[in-house]
Motif scaffolding. Structure first.
Motif, mmCIF file in Angstrom:
data_model
loop_
_atom_site.group_PDB
_atom_site.id
_atom_site.type_symbol
_atom_site.label_atom_id
_atom_site.label_comp_id
_atom_site.label_asym_id
_atom_site.label_seq_id
_atom_site.Cartn_x
_atom_site.Cartn_y
_atom_site.Cartn_z
ATOM 1 N N CYS B 69 -8.402 6.095 5.995
ATOM 2 C CA CYS B 69 -8.563 7.413 5.379
ATOM 3 C C CYS B 69 -7.787 8.465 6.174
ATOM 4 O O CYS B 69 -8.020 8.668 7.357
ATOM 5 C CB CYS B 69 -10.036 7.781 5.308
ATOM 6 N N CYS B 89 -12.271 14.878 1.108
ATOM 7 C CA CYS B 89 -11.514 13.821 0.448
ATOM 8 C C CYS B 89 -10.437 14.429 -0.439
ATOM 9 O O CYS B 89 -10.696 15.351 -1.205
ATOM 10 C CB CYS B 89 -12.475 12.975 -0.389
ATOM 11 N N CYS B 92 -6.691 10.366 -2.324
ATOM 12 C CA CYS B 92 -5.413 9.669 -2.217
ATOM 13 C C CYS B 92 -5.532 8.214 -2.652
ATOM 14 O O CYS B 92 -4.545 7.577 -2.972
ATOM 15 C CB CYS B 92 -4.881 9.747 -0.800
ATOM 16 N N CYS B 95 -8.458 4.439 0.521
ATOM 17 C CA CYS B 95 -9.675 3.698 0.839
ATOM 18 C C CYS B 95 -10.067 2.770 -0.311
ATOM 19 O O CYS B 95 -10.572 1.675 -0.088
ATOM 20 C CB CYS B 95 -10.805 4.668 1.146
HETATM 21 S S1 SF4 Z 1 -9.439 8.977 -1.214
HETATM 22 FE FE1 SF4 Z 1 -10.405 7.782 0.383
HETATM 23 S S2 SF4 Z 1 -8.848 7.587 1.901
HETATM 24 FE FE2 SF4 Z 1 -8.213 9.250 0.589
HETATM 25 S S3 SF4 Z 1 -9.086 11.055 1.535
HETATM 26 FE FE3 SF4 Z 1 -10.572 10.368 0.070
HETATM 27 S S4 SF4 Z 1 -11.936 9.127 1.280
HETATM 28 FE FE4 SF4 Z 1 -10.113 9.333 2.461
#
Ligand code: SF4
Ligand SMILES: Nc1nc2c(c(=O)[nH]1)N[C@H]1C(S)=C(S)[C@@H](COP(=O)(O)OP(=O)(O)OC[C@H]3O[C@@H](n4cnc5c(=O)[nH]c(N)nc54)[C@H](O)[C@@H]3O)O[C@H]1N2
Ligand SMILES: Nc1nc2c(c(=O)[nH]1)N[C@H]1C(S)=C(S)[C@@H](COP(=O)(O)OP(=O)(O)OC[C@H]3O[C@@H](n4cnc5c(=O)[nH]c(N)nc54)[C@H](O)[C@@H]3O)O[C@H]1N2
Ligand code: SF4
Ligand code: SF4
Ligand code: SF4
Ligand code: SF4
Ligand SMILES: [Mo]
Lengths: 746, 177, 313
Positions: B69, B89, B92, B95
């Motif tokens: 992350c 978050c 993206c 994760c």
């Molecule tokens: S999508 Fe997942 S990896 Fe991306 S910022 Fe959010 S928690 Fe983090």
């Protein structure tokens, strides 16, 4: 920051090097600890209010709490910890019950038909218009044909009030599909044996059973909550399970012995079990001697029915039959041969249930710990009402003396008696249908429609635009169980219990409760004397006070339990027990059946087998749906949005069918399913049968989530094997074949 | 403290009550789920085996989702609970991609969502919603570091497996077999 | 027969029936990143080697395109984000274990470098360019003096950027197809190769074109070697990786990959480049265009196939 960044570049250059030189990238430790110990992320409103209810998604009626925000938004429904029906845990349907309330396809206002029946063309009406319309029609029918020419079909809580209305009006034609399409045969079979039926919830001491025998009963898919929970408790305590099912049901997979029986041959197995248990001397000699009559006749009767004999019929290995019988005998008397619930299968269902009852008797489980206990029920207070008028005749008269042993009305019987015919005509001219989707519920749909077409009035009380509402003259929209009071729940159990349902929120749309509808109709029919209260609260408070509590208390606690009056849940060691049979004993040889001209002891008869290219259509439940009533529930549709047809891989190969493909089913009478159904190729089903979950394939377009999803087993059940003893509709004698294109037969 | 869950595949009937219960408890929008049920059938009729498993985030001890992350929105909370801070978050998807169990999803509001082990409930001493509702009582939840917790006791008594141990994530969801 | 189904009809958006969370934005981002890295790498390298005059396109002209490329790449990354308003959170943390994080930071570092470099050479493209402000002219003069350092930084960071485009994927253990350390070097090589191709396309100087065609040829060779290695690695690995490789060896990605990426994107351009070197007349644009399209496709396919590949349990 600056420092971090410099570090970062250094390390990432390093890690890049790591990659080039064959390692995976460097696993540095996160420098970010500041985020730990964060607050909870989802601010669940701290203050939720709760009101008691009991669930209406099926008929187990688990008591629970409806949680809502202060603004009145329903959040969740959770079981009531002190309710013995659910022990604080609802089943998936109950948990998802909030979808019944949120469903935007609900009936929203009274409707009056504008075009021909079945076309779903209605105009919106006011409640006054709707009631006036119904009252004037009913009065006309009363004048022209007699008040007894009316009938009520009901499944669900509101039936109590419409039942009272109908009885006050002058008719006793009150039927529920939960009898002749469901548990009727077992009630009759057990009454013939023990003098008592089982009723609901079944008084089975499952949590203490050492061996549980399930004959078709598919607990775990059939989510009758208390039973699923007690089965699980029994598993924890090391109980063994024996399952007889042509399909690897969920519980079959958890069983010590799974008997993959050839469908329609259960009676042969049951007789063979009797044979083994009697001739091996594994039965409870003392118990039989003390409580039962007809043992010698039975012994003689089952003499030829050896496991080897049954093998040829059931395809079950003799060794498996013996071993499973031994397993039961070892556990006796803490053994339950589960009577099942939906038992209208092949037309000899009462006799099959008799065989199950007899086996329970042989093993001495009736009245014993870990077997069947003596249920107790709270005594429901009664309103002071005038006596009901005695109707000139009922649907029974139209039956010409058949099905006398049925202890409740037959839905199909009332339906048949409605169709004008020289043989059966009962001149029934009006139906009130409350909470039962007869089109999907009764087999032989053509007959149901024919009966409807001969009516002068069809009133449907429902919450959803279902198939049955499409045939109505007047549709009365009931609010959901989360928005109303209903009658006090008084169900039998180990100890007397009552539960209250009260509205968690005000009714959405222009919907009302059954109590209110029945009271309003009563006013217009001059039957007010039977509906003495202005509000349902007053009526409930009166009843509850007479039972030693009050509406106020019940609103607070939801469920009230009492101790048993006597410590008689099981037979005491030397207790003299008087059974409600002719002989006062357990009748292994049934004198009542003999008197009525039926076999006093069960016999095996062979049933028709599928023709070449056809497969027996068997059906059952999915844990996340109740019949057709949940097929549009947004939460439950999310779990399962259509049914599929289970086909054995061998059969699928022969037909070139693949999982996921949509096909149509065609039955032996050339009826093709209205909608296609998805294939599931699975080893869980035998090669001579196909399986599907009942309740899908809705044709009402107003069900935005359910319409056209999956196929309906009901429409393919055009052949019914009526139980000659009590009139139950055996529905598993239908056969289907596959069509990959929807070409209707010319 | 190391929270963990054990699920008895010998008792689970695959009813999916755990799924709806999670949806209503945690405002998971219809059409999404934080937990789900898998059915595995093996063999040839009538020699068959059937397993039902209620699955969700494994709250891995070695969680790739937390590692990858970019913002730190995914983090390890008290008791080893893997959490997502929705206002950190960026959506993206890294994760989501990194989870071998497909336990994460993108909430319609944009952030990533997943099982929280009902952190808000266990803080109050309650069981996670799915555990508390399961009609077969086949789920056990508790602290692995406490030898007397339900989950520790049952893991001592019974044989169990974890999912994809080869992925090296050290899952905290145990399936009793 | 073995059957494994999700009972409760799980249908999580972007995950079921298989992962589809990264659509076109991420492969575009990776492609642009790789291309930019390639161009900057050569620009820095050839400047350091003192070949600025000899190879003006690579040192002076091509890098002018890099800032818009990187900006576009970042913009595509932004488009990929599902929680866009929180974009800035990327730059509140440095997470070394997260390729997404260090990628974002590398871009943050390399973008200003590339802008500076572009600024230094803008006059080459627009001879009438006027910086207008005094401070700008001073800044340019200052940079001009630091150009060597700038070049070194560019070379370093562009290698990291190039590798990063591969590592972004290979960090995901959960997707067997990506779970190989070859992806970093492979994407770097491919990025350099597209960079070289872009230079060939832009260059008006025959010698420069030839030189870069030769470089490209070498890179294509390395790329083919790495690809073969990658599949051999998969075949020798666990069942899930064998399954992943099978997506390209008979599975749904076989045709596109071998025909378009390897055939049209690597082998044909290599042949064309050899022919050109042997003075056989072919239009010089064809090979580099094929390389660029092949490189783009390669990223699309790797991103998608990777999301299809999964662990079994
Ligand atoms: S999508 Fe997942 S990896 Fe991306 S910022 Fe959010 S928690 Fe983090
Ligand atoms: N083919 C086939 N037929 C069957 C069966 C089968 O397995 N296969 N099963 C049989 C068995 S066991 C039974 S018990 C019967 C059950 O048959 P039914 O009781 O008819 O069950 P449903 O089909 O669910 O119909 C329930 C109706 O009640 C409505 N309803 C739901 N909630 C409320 C409410 O609060 N108030 C009112 N007024 N209406 C409400 C629903 O919208 C729906 O129209 O079916 C029998 N028929
Ligand atoms: N989730 C859920 N639970 C429910 C309901 C629901 O709608 N949804 N409905 C409730 C109601 S009203 C009822 S009546 C009950 C019904 O539940 P049960 O009484 O359990 O119903 P059955 O028809 O006995 O069960 C169907 C099973 O019978 C098997 N079977 C088919 N043919 C044969 C045969 O010839 N011999 C044998 N031995 N088995 C056979 C099928 O494979 C299937 O596993 O469920 C109740 N529980
Ligand atoms: S068993 Fe389930 S659906 Fe039936 S009453 Fe209980 S919670 Fe409701
Ligand atoms: S609620 Fe319990 S029994 Fe039902 S699927 Fe979930 S874990 Fe299994
Ligand atoms: S199961 Fe997936 S989301 Fe949960 S901790 Fe492990 S990797 Fe992360
Ligand atoms: S622990 Fe809570 S969040 Fe996790 S699956 Fe269960 S109910 Fe959902
Ligand atoms: Mo039923």
């Amino acid at each position: 920051m600056a420092k971090n960044r410099r570090d970062f570049i250094k390390i990432s250059a390093l890690s890049a090097a790591g990659v080039i030189f064959g390692g995976s990238y460097l696993r540095a430790v996160s420098s970010d600890k500041s985020l730990k110990n964060g607050k909870p992320l989802y601010e669940v409103p701290e203050k939720l209010l709760r009101t008691p209810t009991y669930c209406e998604v099926c008929f187990w009626k688990c008591a629970g709490w409806v949680y809502k925000t202060e603004k009145g938004a329903i959040k969740k429904i959770i079981g009531n910890d002190i309710d013995p029906a659910c022990n604080g845990r609802l089943c998936p349907r109950g948990t998802g019950g909030v979808g019944m309330y949120n469903d935007e396809d609900r009936l929203k206002t009274p409707l009056i038909r504008t075009e021909e029946r079945g076309k779903q063309t209605f105009r919106e009406a006011t409640w006054d218009e709707a009631f006036d319309y119904i009252a004037s029609k009913l009065k006309k029918i009363k004048k022209e044909h007699g008040a007894e020419c009316t009938a009520l079909f009901t499944h669900g809580s509101g039936g109590k009030y419409f039942g009272k209305l109908l009885k006050a009006f002058g008719s006793y034609n009150i039927a529920a599909p939960s009898y002749a399409q469901c548990r009727g045969p077992r009630e009759v079979g057990f009454i013939a044996t023990f003098g008592d039926g089982l009723n609901s919830p079944e008084p089975m001491d499952m949590r203490d059973a050492k061996c549980l025998v399930l004959i078709g009963s598919h607990l775990g898919e059939n989510m009758h909550n208390g039973q699923v929970q007690e089965m699980s408790d029994a598993i924890d305590k090391g109980a063994s399970i024996i399952t007889v099912d042509p399909r690897l049901s969920t519980v079959a997979a958890k069983s010590k012995y799974w008997l993959p029986i050839k469908p329609a041959t259960d009676l042969a197995l049951l007789l063979a079990w009797m044979h083994v248990i009697i001739y091996e001397g594994w039965y409870d000699k003392e118990y039989i001697e003390k409580y039962a009559v007809g043992f010698e006749e039975l012994k003689e009767h089952v003499k030829p029915f050896t496991p080897e004999w049954a093998y040829g019929i059931t395809t079950l290995k003799p060794d498996l039959i013996r071993k499973s019988a031994k397993e039961m005998a070892n556990a006796a008397p803490s053994v339950i041969l589960h009577p099942g619930r939906h038992v209208t299968w092949y037309g000899d269902d009462t006799q099959r249930e008799r065989a199950i009852a007899i086996l329970n008797a042989l093993l001495g489980s009736w009245g014993r710990r870990g077997g069947f206990y003596r249920p107790e029920k709270a005594k429901l207070a009664k309103l002071k009402l005038p006596a009901f008028p005695k109707p000139a005749r009922t649907w029974r008269e139209a039956m010409g003396g058949k099905f006398e042993l049925a202890d409740l009305a037959l839905a199909n019987g009332v339906c048949d008696a409605t169709i004008p015919s020289p043989r059966m005509d009962c001149h029934i001219k009006a139906w009130i249908v409350n909470g039962t989707n007869l089109i999907k519920t009764l087999p032989e749909r053509q007959k149901t429609i024919e009966a409807i077409q001969s009516l002068d009035l069809l009133v449907v009380v429902d919450t959803m635009p279902m198939e049955i509402t499409g045939w109505a003259d007047v549709v009365l929209p009931e609010c959901t169980y989360l928005e109303r009071y209903d009658d006090i729940r008084v169900s039998q159990g180990r100890e007397p219990t009552i539960a209250l349902r009260m509205p968690a929120v005000a009714p959405k749309y222009n919907t009302k409760s059954a109590w209110w509808m029945a009271s309003q109709l009563a006013k217009r029919l001059e039957l007010d004397a039977w509906f003495p209260y202005e509000t349902q609260e007053e009526e409930l408070d009166y009843l509850l006070k007479k039972m030693g509590t009050s509406l106020e208390e019940m609103q607070r606690i939801g469920v009230k339990r009492w101790e048993r009056a006597y410590d008689d849940i099981y037979f005491a060691p030397n207790e003299e027990v008087e059974f409600n049979t002719n002989s006062g004993k357990i009748e292994l040889y049934s004198t009542a059946l003999e008197e009525a001209g039926f076999d006093p002891m069960p016999k095996y008869t062979a049933h028709e087998e599928p023709a070449e290219g056809f497969y027996r259509l068997i059906y059952g439940r999915a844990p996340m749906h109740t019949f057709s009533r949940t097929a549009n529930n947004p939460n439950l549709v999310d779990l399962m949005d259509e049914n599929n047809v289970w086909i054995n891989p061998k059969v699928a190969k022969e037909w070139g069918l693949k999982t996921g493909q949509y096909i149509w089913l065609e039955n032996q009478d050339g009826i093709v399913s209205e909608f296609p159904i998805k294939v599931r190729v699975t080893e869980r089903i035998r090669w001579d049968s196909v399986y599907m979950v009942h309740g899908f394939g809705h044709s009402n377009k107003k069900l935005s989530r359910a319409h056209g999803r999956g196929a309906s087993d009901s429409e393919l059940i055009t052949r019914v094997h009526v139980d000659p003893i009590m009139g139950g509709t055996g529905m598993r004698g239908n056969f289907v074949t596959f069509r990959t294109e929807n070409k209707k037969k010319a | 403290m190391r929270y963990a869950m054990a699920i008895d595949t010998k008792k689970c009937v695959g009813c999916s009550d755990c799924v709806v219960a999670c949806q209503t408890e945690n405002d998971v929008p219809v059409g999404f789920c934080r937990d789900w049920v898998v059915e595995v059938v093996d063999g040839t009729y009538p020699q068959l085996e059937l397993e039902h498993r209620s699955e969700r985030c494994n709250h891995c001890e070695n969680a790739p989702c937390v590692r990858c992350c970019p913002t730190g929105a995914s983090y390890v909370d008290d008791g080893g609970i893997v959490q997502v801070k929705k206002n950190k978050c960026i959506g993206c998807g890294a994760c989501v991609t990194s989870c071998p169990y497909d336990a994460r999803f993108v909430h319609p509001k944009g952030y990533v969502d997943k099982c929280t082990f009902c952190h808000h409930r266990i803080q109050k001493g309650q069981q996670p919603a799915c555990v508390s509702v399961c009609p077969t009582k086949c789920m056990y939840f508790g602290d692995l570091d406490d030898p007397r917790s339900e989950v520790s006791m049952i893991l001592k008594k019974r044989k169990y497996k974890t999912l994809i141990p080869e992925a090296g994530t050290k899952p905290h969801l145990y399936f009793l077999i | 027969m073995r059957e494994e189904i999700i009972v409760s009809g799980r249908n999580n958006h972007l995950i079921d029936p298989h992962l589809e969370i990264w659509e076109w934005q991420i492969p575009m981002y990776l492609f642009l990143g790789g291309l930019a890295a390639g161009i900057l790498f050569f620009a820095g390298l050839f400047y350091i080697r003192g070949k600025e005059k000899e190879y003006p396109t690579v040192v002076r002209m091509a890098p002018i395109l890099v800032p818009p490329m990187l900006a576009m790449g970042l913009f595509f990354l932004f488009l990929d984000l599902k929680h866009k308003l929180y974009f800035w959170q990327l730059y509140t943390t440095i997470k070394l274990e997260s390729p997404m994080s260090w990628g974002a930071w590398v871009l943050m570092g390399i973008t200003p470098l590339s802008m500076m470099w572009a600024a230094l050479h803008i006059k080459y493209l627009f001879p009438k360019w006027d910086w207008k402000f005094n401070w700008a002219i001073q800044a340019e003069a200052f940079l001009q003096k630091q150009k060597k350092w700038l070049a070194w930084a560019m070379v370093g960071l562009s290698v990291i950027l190039g590798i990063y485009t591969g590592i972004l994927l290979s960090a995901f253990n959960a997707r067997p197809l990506w779970n190989t350390s070859i992806l970093g070097p492979l994407f770097l090589t491919s990025g350099l190769s597209t960079g070289a191709a872009a230079i060939v396309l832009m260059s008006k100087n025959k010698a420069e074109r030839h030189h870069f065609a030769k470089i490209d040829l070498g890179l294509i060779g390395v790329e083919l070697f790495l690809i073969i290695h990658m599949f051999m690695g998969f075949r020798a690995s666990t069942q899930v990786q064998i399954d992943a490789a099978n997506l390209f060896l008979g599975g749904e990605f076989t045709a596109v990959f071998w025909v378009f990426v390897v055939g049209l994107g690597l082998i044909i351009p290599a042949i064309l480049e050899i022919m050109e070197m042997r003075k056989i007349k072919v239009p010089y644009m064809v090979a580099p265009v094929l390389v660029l399209v092949g490189g783009l496709l390669f990223r699309f396919i790797m991103t998608h196939a990777g999301q299809v590949s999964r662990w079994l349990y």
